[in-house]
Write a protein that holds these residues in place. Structure first.
Motif, PDB file in Angstrom:
ATOM      1  N   GLN B 639       0.822  -1.209   0.000  1.00  9.11           N
ATOM      2  CA  GLN B 639       0.000   0.000   0.000  1.00  9.11           C
ATOM      3  C   GLN B 639       0.855   1.258   0.000  1.00  9.11           C
ATOM      4  O   GLN B 639       0.559   2.230  -0.667  1.00  9.11           O
ATOM      5  CB  GLN B 639      -0.900   0.054   1.239  1.00  9.11           C
ATOM      6  N   PHE B 640       1.935   1.189   0.800  1.00  8.41           N
ATOM      7  CA  PHE B 640       2.801   2.357   0.856  1.00  8.41           C
ATOM      8  C   PHE B 640       3.451   2.587  -0.499  1.00  8.41           C
ATOM      9  O   PHE B 640       3.605   3.716  -0.952  1.00  8.41           O
ATOM     10  CB  PHE B 640       3.868   2.168   1.928  1.00  8.41           C
ATOM     11  N   TYR B 641       3.824   1.480  -1.127  1.00  6.30           N
ATOM     12  CA  TYR B 641       4.458   1.621  -2.437  1.00  6.30           C
ATOM     13  C   TYR B 641       3.532   2.336  -3.404  1.00  6.30           C
ATOM     14  O   TYR B 641       3.945   3.202  -4.166  1.00  6.30           O
ATOM     15  CB  TYR B 641       4.824   0.242  -3.003  1.00  6.30           C
ATOM     16  N   LEU B 642       2.253   1.942  -3.344  1.00  6.22           N
ATOM     17  CA  LEU B 642       1.306   2.592  -4.248  1.00  6.22           C
ATOM     18  C   LEU B 642       1.063   4.034  -3.825  1.00  6.22           C
ATOM     19  O   LEU B 642       0.805   4.887  -4.672  1.00  6.22           O
ATOM     20  CB  LEU B 642       0.010   1.803  -4.289  1.00  6.22           C
ATOM     21  N   ALA B 643       1.187   4.280  -2.535  1.00  3.78           N
ATOM     22  CA  ALA B 643       1.054   5.659  -2.078  1.00  3.78           C
ATOM     23  C   ALA B 643       2.155   6.514  -2.691  1.00  3.78           C
ATOM     24  O   ALA B 643       1.924   7.670  -3.045  1.00  3.78           O
ATOM     25  CB  ALA B 643       1.115   5.728  -0.557  1.00  3.78           C
ATOM     26  N   TYR B 644       3.355   5.937  -2.837  1.00  5.95           N
ATOM     27  CA  TYR B 644       4.427   6.705  -3.491  1.00  5.95           C
ATOM     28  C   TYR B 644       4.020   7.048  -4.914  1.00  5.95           C
ATOM     29  O   TYR B 644       4.242   8.157  -5.387  1.00  5.95           O
ATOM     30  CB  TYR B 644       5.744   5.933  -3.539  1.00  5.95           C
TER      31      TYR B 644
ATOM     32  N   LEU C 137      -7.018   4.887  -6.377  1.00  6.30           N
ATOM     33  CA  LEU C 137      -5.684   4.669  -5.805  1.00  6.30           C
ATOM     34  C   LEU C 137      -5.716   4.793  -4.288  1.00  6.30           C
ATOM     35  O   LEU C 137      -5.068   4.028  -3.578  1.00  6.30           O
ATOM     36  CB  LEU C 137      -4.712   5.696  -6.379  1.00  6.30           C
ATOM     37  N   VAL C 141      -4.524   2.165  -1.510  1.00  4.00           N
ATOM     38  CA  VAL C 141      -3.488   2.513  -0.541  1.00  4.00           C
ATOM     39  C   VAL C 141      -3.949   2.291   0.890  1.00  4.00           C
ATOM     40  O   VAL C 141      -3.204   1.802   1.733  1.00  4.00           O
ATOM     41  CB  VAL C 141      -3.056   3.980  -0.749  1.00  4.00           C
ATOM     42  N   THR C 142      -5.241   2.628   1.155  1.00  5.68           N
ATOM     43  CA  THR C 142      -5.631   2.664   2.562  1.00  5.68           C
ATOM     44  C   THR C 142      -6.282   1.387   3.068  1.00  5.68           C
ATOM     45  O   THR C 142      -6.431   1.219   4.269  1.00  5.68           O
ATOM     46  CB  THR C 142      -6.610   3.824   2.809  1.00  5.68           C
ATOM     47  N   GLN C 149      -8.371  -4.037  -2.333  1.00  7.30           N
ATOM     48  CA  GLN C 149      -7.429  -3.433  -3.263  1.00  7.30           C
ATOM     49  C   GLN C 149      -7.834  -3.724  -4.701  1.00  7.30           C
ATOM     50  O   GLN C 149      -7.746  -2.846  -5.568  1.00  7.30           O
ATOM     51  CB  GLN C 149      -6.026  -3.942  -2.972  1.00  7.30           C
TER      52      GLN C 149
END
Lengths: 479, 679, 214
Positions: B639-644, C137, C141-142, C149
């Protein structure tokens, strides 16, 4: 005709391999496909022809470079794959073989496609075809890697789709037109494209295909995927698949250039290039897993490619050389790392000692690969990295030059620390507990690749130089 | 040129033949090493011809790589370095035949022979290349082949560490050189050296070129404070390799620096001053650290730093002379510096070979485990003595000659410009000389005099003719230069003419004036030898017919003297290390003797390197802390990767559509001046 | 017709906000299915003046795929995994809603800089598309369940298609078919991987998938 043969041969052979029941003999289909594919490609190169089929599929100098590289790497990889799969007969390899062949087919389409939509479809297809390859080991770790690869790349590719739509929007802004999204047509009318939409398209396509190429900060799937995949898959992903991503960015740059928007595109490409090199430098420095190290090295080299593409002129010429050299050198590293991994049964740097003494050939190859990939003479990457640097200095981009060299130095230190601690030293005592040693098939390909990288560092044949020059000329490069 | 290429061809053949599998050991050794020695002998000839005033051989061929050109030229400067190179390498290879044979049982010697041949060829190309690509290629190849030779005994932790350090330092230095030569090429419009020489446009970027060249070449040469790979790599390498490294490889740094400086038609005065400061620092600190060492190869390595300091001091005076238009100072300084390069190469490789001979005989590199070797290995002892006298700059040997020129340069400069500061070069050199003498009396005394301290030292013996011939050869060259310096002076004045800012005629005159003084030195040296000879004869005459009794050296009347009571390296040097403890900061582990019936006491001290052992670890610790923070960004959650991805996308969009891009353009592209690239 | 288009687009945005703000997975899937149907209807109204067979086929294809097939797959997956609710979001639902509102604002801000071609109906297509992409997105992400997802991914695709509908006349059919096929194959492969993950890890929580790291 040639085009369809190139695309269909792997696909048909994939169908044939379904009929082969034996795990031992099935991998030879890969070799057959690779030999057929590469001999057709060699014929194209030898004749100097640019075949086309309709308006969508056409080979231009850029596509020719990438096609040649992909075919060559697949040929090298196929022999290794036979050797590798022979060591793992216990595991069914049907999906693996079929996916590899479809992967080749999809990549071939990428190199021919002159239409942004088709390009997108083909690149998405490479993602789907490569996902099962990553999952070959069928364990939790490889599953996790596959999931991350699939999710991040799918999101990236989805953004690229939106970018493609934006591009169409930019093109059709002044009313409906024939042949929207077709590269030659688009370049012809680039001057009348809507600039804001073109910019938006560039950003989305850069992020989208950048994810596929593995540019920081979109590279996050890479260490996991390359770390868990078999060596040969890592090799094909890092050498061939990333080249497809690069080709997509080249197409984009062509459009920007035709539209006179390079002032906008340059800084973005340079930013991503430097960012990738910087991120790779930081993560290589403290790395404890040698396959992940290779992944970050791939991030670095993708950064170099994009950086050179962004700088234009001489640097772009160097970039095209670098694309070829990087693909070949990655082969040496990934394949020998695969051998080391099989023997030591660990990816941790701390567990691997004295490869020189235990696996002399793989150790020497790994060391040679390290020297080559860090851009030291007499290997070819020195020539290409130096040419890119020469371009930077010639244009007086001092900030870029300083950052480029700084990152190269840090990466060299980081990689040297890891590689030396692996190849040197006293190997572990219990030789019997270790895996298989080097065999003919698993060392043949990396040896030949190393020889190629060495030769290209000492001598660039004029026909190759000509091909590189004409590919570079498409994106404003010259030697 | 054909002789030079023939020599390289022979050496290459030797290297390639070494790779053939399943050749009998003796045959392989004889053929490969023989070819390499023959190649070196052939290669020396053109170098001597050029130094003697012959025509300059050159080669020019197209090379199918970007901006590459196979362009070789042996000018006098190249010839001087080539001369040193082939002499030292030939000697080292011959010495290596018996030296390496003791390893043959445990590991293959193929890599050693192969990389030695590559090393010799790449250095020869470095000295003759006239094209940037060729030069840098040869330069890096030299670094890599040296690295593979250094890690010969890679099962030892110490060797691995040294190899790593050498490799990264060398590569980082090379990256600086990339910029140096690209800047030169950008200004000159070509990457060929011939277009760079005499080019007035170079001065516009003189400062970055000079500073980067100082770093890039200084790493290789071992300038303080970027010397710190040197004292690790020299002892770690097998001794013949150390001899080549100390004799030639570090000289490549000097060669490169001189070559780059020689392109400039005029030199800013501050360049000379910076060089003088570097020379002083390296010279004094090098010898101070050398004094505190117990490992004789490490000690010799620190002495290399010291001598590089002396060389740079000479070059500094020379450059200052050039920029002040004082041909006498320029001649004295440059000739002194370059001559000292040759001299140091000769006597330092001699000393390393001597050290290797001792190591071969005893299996140890600890000075304190030797003693009394003079009786067991007289020839080695003699050669080592010659080297020691030469390195201390004492007549009648070659070290004195070149140092004398540098002394003179400092003196003349100080007097002519009535600036007292420049005369300070004299006491600096004197201090270095004195400390070197202190160091080598220590080494020679503890190694060769007294009684053997260990069993190994008792059983030591000479390593055979193949070890002695190269040593005696080098020793005789040291004598030759020391006794007949006048013969070599014309050659040195030819070397100096490669500087763009030098006018040949003027210098010839100065050189002629100096010749008289050097003749005096020659006579002085002969006189010293004569006095020594007479004294020996007198002693002999007095002792005729009288009984001579032998007793323990330094017995001092003890009832039960043991070898352990002799002066050790630490105790001999204690006074001087105490004097410099503020800089050396030695670590002392001592168990004092306390009670009336004492338990065993002990004393041990060592002086860690200021940069490598004190500064670098601190830097590394800070770096590691920062890195841990950054590495948290890759913590495994997709998830964090996609947040980037999301954030980066938003960033780019905001950037483009809300004007942030201007900032970036300011940083990187404002000064993008498009220049027509060199064809 | 203009009003119907606006209405459908608002429906798309509302569906986004609904997914961001609620935790029963079934309801979320239904919202996304509804969004898909709205999208499927959109081309018919957006290009009302030239309804062609091509458009009708596209419309049917989209409704079938996005409104029924993909949600059906997801429903099957949550039944197999015996999963009802999104229980471990990275940020709270209220925060997610606020962020979502922010992203809608950002979508409008960026779209304001992008000129619309003359004669284009429905000026809010671009901001809605951008906002949907970013909100999709945000969901990826969350959310903590990999099923959510996948759902976010479908929302992202929906956003892209919202935009693509403006261009539907300019794009040749071949590409559209390829695109639809790719998405289907993508989601299908994702579904397969999810199934594997469920079997291998005994759960489909994304938090379990964090063994590979520095």
């Amino acid at each position: 005709m040639t085009i369809w043969l190139l695309i269909l041969i792997p696909a048909i052979l994939a169908g044939l391999s379904l009929a082969i029941k034996s795990n031992v003999s099935r991998p030879w289909v890969l070799v057959v496909a690779a030999v057929a594919h590469s001999s057709l490609v060699a014929r194209i190169w030898f004749l100097g022809s640019f075949p086309s089929s309709g308006t969508y599929l056409l080979l231009d100098p850029a596509g020719k470079m990438v096609l040649g590289l992909i075919s060559l790497l697949f040929l090298a990889g196929s022999f290794y794959a036979v050797g590798y799969l022979r060591r793992r007969v216990d595991r069914p390899n049907l999906t693996f073989v079929v996916s590899l062949l479809f992967f080749l087919s999809a990549m071939t389409v990428v190199t021919f496609s002159q239409h942004f939509g088709l390009l997108w479809v083909a690149i998405e297809a490479t993602t789907l075809a490569s996902a099962p390859l990553l999952y070959f080991n069928h364990n939790q770790r490889s599953l996790e890697a596959t999931w991350k690869y699939l999710l991040i790349c799918s999101v990236g590719i989805a953004l690229a789709l939106l970018g493609t739509f934006f591009l169409a929007m930019a093109e059709t802004f002044n009313g409906p037109i024939e042949n929207a999204l077709l590269l030659p047509a688009m370049m012809a009318r680039a001057g009348s494209m809507s600039v804001p939409w073109l910019h938006a398209a560039f950003i989305f396509l850069l992020v989208g295909y950048g994810t596929k190429m593995g540019l920081a900060p979109l590279h996050t799937w890479k260490p996991d995927a390359y770390g868990e995949a078999p060596g040969v898959v890592g090799f094909l992903l890092s050498g061939a698949l990333t080249s497809c991503g690069f080709l997509a960015l080249v197409r984009l740059t062509q459009v920007c250039q035709a539209a006179g928007q390079m002032d906008f595109a340059r800084p973005l490409l340079i930013l991503m290039g430097l960012l990738s090199m910087g991120v790779a430098a930081v993560f290589i420095l403290g790395q404890t897993d040698y396959k992940r190290m290779l992944a970050y090295s791939s991030v670095e080299h993708m950064g170099i490619l994009v950086l050179g593409l962004g700088m234009g002129g001489l640097a772009t010429y160097g970039t095209w050389m670098h694309l070829l050299n990087n693909g070949l050198a990655k082969g040496i590293l990934f394949l020998s790392a695969g051998n080391i991994h099989r023997h030591y049964k660990s990816k941790s740097v701390a567990q691997v000692k004295g490869v020189f003494h235990r696996l002399p050939l793989s150790g020497a190859l790994f060391m040679a690969g390290f020297i080559a990939i860090t851009g030291s003479p007499p290997f070819a990457l020195f020539m290409s990295e130096f040419t890119i640097l020469r371009g930077g200095v010639a244009d007086g981009r001092w900030g870029v030059v300083a950052a480029y060299l700084g990152f190269l130095a840090v990466i060299f230190i980081g990689m040297a620390r890891i590689v030396l601690s692996m190849v040197l030293g006293e190997p572990p005592k219990d030789e019997t507990a270790s895996g298989p040693k080097d065999s003919f098939l698993t060392t043949l390909s990396p040896c030949l690749l190393a020889a190629a990288v060495l030769l290209l560092g000492l001598f660039i044949p004029s026909w190759l130089n000509h091909a590189i020059e004409s590919a570079a000329a498409l994106v404003g490069g010259h030697s | 040129m054909s002789l030079f290429l023939l020599g390289l061809g022979l050496i290459a053949l030797g290297g390639i033949l070494s790779l053939i599998p399943r050749v009998p050991r003796v045959l392989a050794s004889a053929v490969c090493n023989g070819l390499m020695i023959l190649g070196c002998a052939v290669g020396v000839v053109p170098a001597i011809q050029v130094l003697a005033g012959g025509p300059l051989p050159s080669l020019n061929m197209p090379w199918s790589v970007p901006a590459g050109q196979i362009e070789l030229l042996i000018d006098p400067l190249s010839a001087l370095f080539l001369l040193l190179h082939f002499i030292v390498c030939g000697s080292a290879v011959m010495f290596g035949i018996p030296y390496f044979s003791s390893y043959e049982k445990t590991q293959s010697l193929k890599p050693v022979r192969f990389f030695t041949s590559i090393l010799i060829i790449s250095i020869a190309l470095t000295f003759t290349a006239q094209n940037t690509i060729l030069f840098l290629g040869a330069w890096e190849l030299m670094a890599l082949s040296t690295f593979f030779l250094v890690i010969f005994e890679d099962r030892q932790e110490r060797v691995r560490k040294a190899g790593f350090l050498y490799l990264i330092m060398s590569h980082t230095g090379t990256l600086c050189l990339f910029v140096v030569f690209l800047l030169l090429g950008r200004q000159a419009g070509s990457l060929g050296f011939s277009q760079m020489a005499h080019n007035k446009d170079l001065l516009a970027v003189g400062t970055p070129i000079f500073l980067l060249a100082l770093v890039g070449f200084g790493v290789k040469a071992g300038f303080m404070p970027i010397h710190f790979w040197l004292q690790e790599a020299h002892p770690a390498a097998p001794t013949p390799v150390s001899a080549i490294m100390s004799g030639v490889v570090i000289k490549c740094g000097i060669y490169g620096l001189v070559r780059v400086i020689s392109f400039f038609p005029t030199l800013p005065a501050w360049w000379g001053i910076v060089l003088i400061m570097i020379g002083t620092t390296s010279g004094i600190l090098g010898v101070v650290w050398a004094l505190a060492q117990h490992d004789f190869k490490r000690l010799l390595a620190y002495h290399s730093i010291e001598n590089i300091g002396i060389i740079v001091l000479g070059l500094g005076f020379g450059c200052l002379g050039l920029s002040l238009n004082n041909p006498v100072v320029a001649m004295l300084g440059l000739a002194g510096g370059l001559w000292h390069t040759l001299n140091h190469g000769l006597f330092k490789s001699l000393l390393f070979l001597g050290a290797g001979s001792i190591y071969h005989a005893t299996g140890s590199r600890e000075i304190d485990q030797m003693g009394g070797l003079w009786k067991k290995m007289p020839w080695t002892g003699f050669c080592f003595l010659v080297g020691s006298v030469a390195i201390c700059g004492i007549p009648p040997l070659n070290g004195f000659v070149s140092e004398w020129l540098i002394y003179n340069a400092s003196f003349v400069l100080g007097i002519h410009n009535s600036n007292f500061c420049f005369v300070l070069g004299v006491p600096v050199l004197a201090l270095i000389g004195v400390l070197a003498a202190a160091c080598f009396t220590k080494v020679f005394g503890v190694l060769f005099l007294g009684n053997a301290r260990t069993e190994a030292a008792v059983e030591a013996q000479e390593g055979g003719a193949l070890m002695l011939i190269p040593m005696l050869f080098l020793a005789s060259l040291c004598f030759a230069i020391g006794l007949f310096p006048g013969v070599f002076l014309p050659a040195m004045s030819r070397v100096i003419t490669v500087f763009s800012s030098v006018e040949a005629g003027e210098f010839h005159q100065v050189a002629m004036n100096q010749a008289g003084m050097l003749a005096w030195i020659g006579w002085l040296s002969v006189g010293i030898l004569a006095v020594i000879g007479v004294l020996a004869l007198v002693r002999r005459l007095f002792l005729v017919g009288k009984p001579v009794s032998a007793s323990a050296t330094w017995g001092c009347g003890y009832a039960l003297p043991s070898p352990r009571m002799q002066y050790t390296a630490s105790s001999y040097a204690q006074f001087s290390t105490l004097m410099f403890r503020a800089v050396l900061r030695p670590l002392v582990h001592m168990k004092r003797i306390t009670s009336l019936f004492p338990a065993a006491g002990s004393f041990e001290s060592h002086s860690p390197d200021a940069v490598l052992d004190r500064f670098i670890p601190r830097l590394a610790a800070i770096l590691r802390r920062v890195l841990y923070r950054v590495r948290d960004f890759q913590h495994g959650r997709v998830q964090f990767y996609l947040a980037y991805v999301l954030l980066f996308l938003i960033l780019l969009l905001v950037w483009e559509f809300h004007g942030v891009s201007l900032l970036w353009k300011k940083i990187f592209l404002l000064d993008a001046v498009t220049k027509v690239p060199p064809p | 017709m203009e009003h119907v288009t606006q209405l459908l687009l608002i429906l798309v945005i509302l569906a986004n906000l609904f997914v961001l703000g609620s935790h029963p997975l079934g309801a979320c899937i239904r919202a996304v299915a509804l969004q898909g149907i709205a999208l499927g209807l959109l081309p018919l109204f957006l290009h009302a003046e030239e309804r062609s067979v091509h458009l009708v086929f596209l419309s049917i294809g989209m409704i079938g795929l996005k409104g029924f097939l993909l949600p059906g797959l997801l429903f099957r997956a949550i039944r197999d995994a015996a999963l009802r609710k999104e229980q471990e979001p990275l940020i709270g639902f209220n925060t997610a809603l606020v962020l979502g509102a922010g992203l809608i604002g950002l979508g409008f801000a960026i779209a304001a800089k992008l000129p619309l071609p003359p004669g284009t109906a429905a000026s809010i297509v671009v901001p809605v598309a951008l906002a949907t992409v970013m909100m999709g997105l945000l969901v990826i992400v969350t959310r903590g369940k990999i099923l959510s997802q996948a759902l976010g991914y479908i929302m992202l695709e929906n956003g892209i298609f919202t935009f693509g509908l403006i261009l539907v006349k300019g794009l040749p059919g071949l590409i559209e078919t390829g695109v639809l096929l790719d998405i289907f194959a993508g989601v299908f492969i994702m579904g397969t991987v999810i199934e594997h993950i469920n079997r291998e890890f005994g759960s489909i929580s994304a938090y379990k998938l964090s063994n590979l790291k520095e």
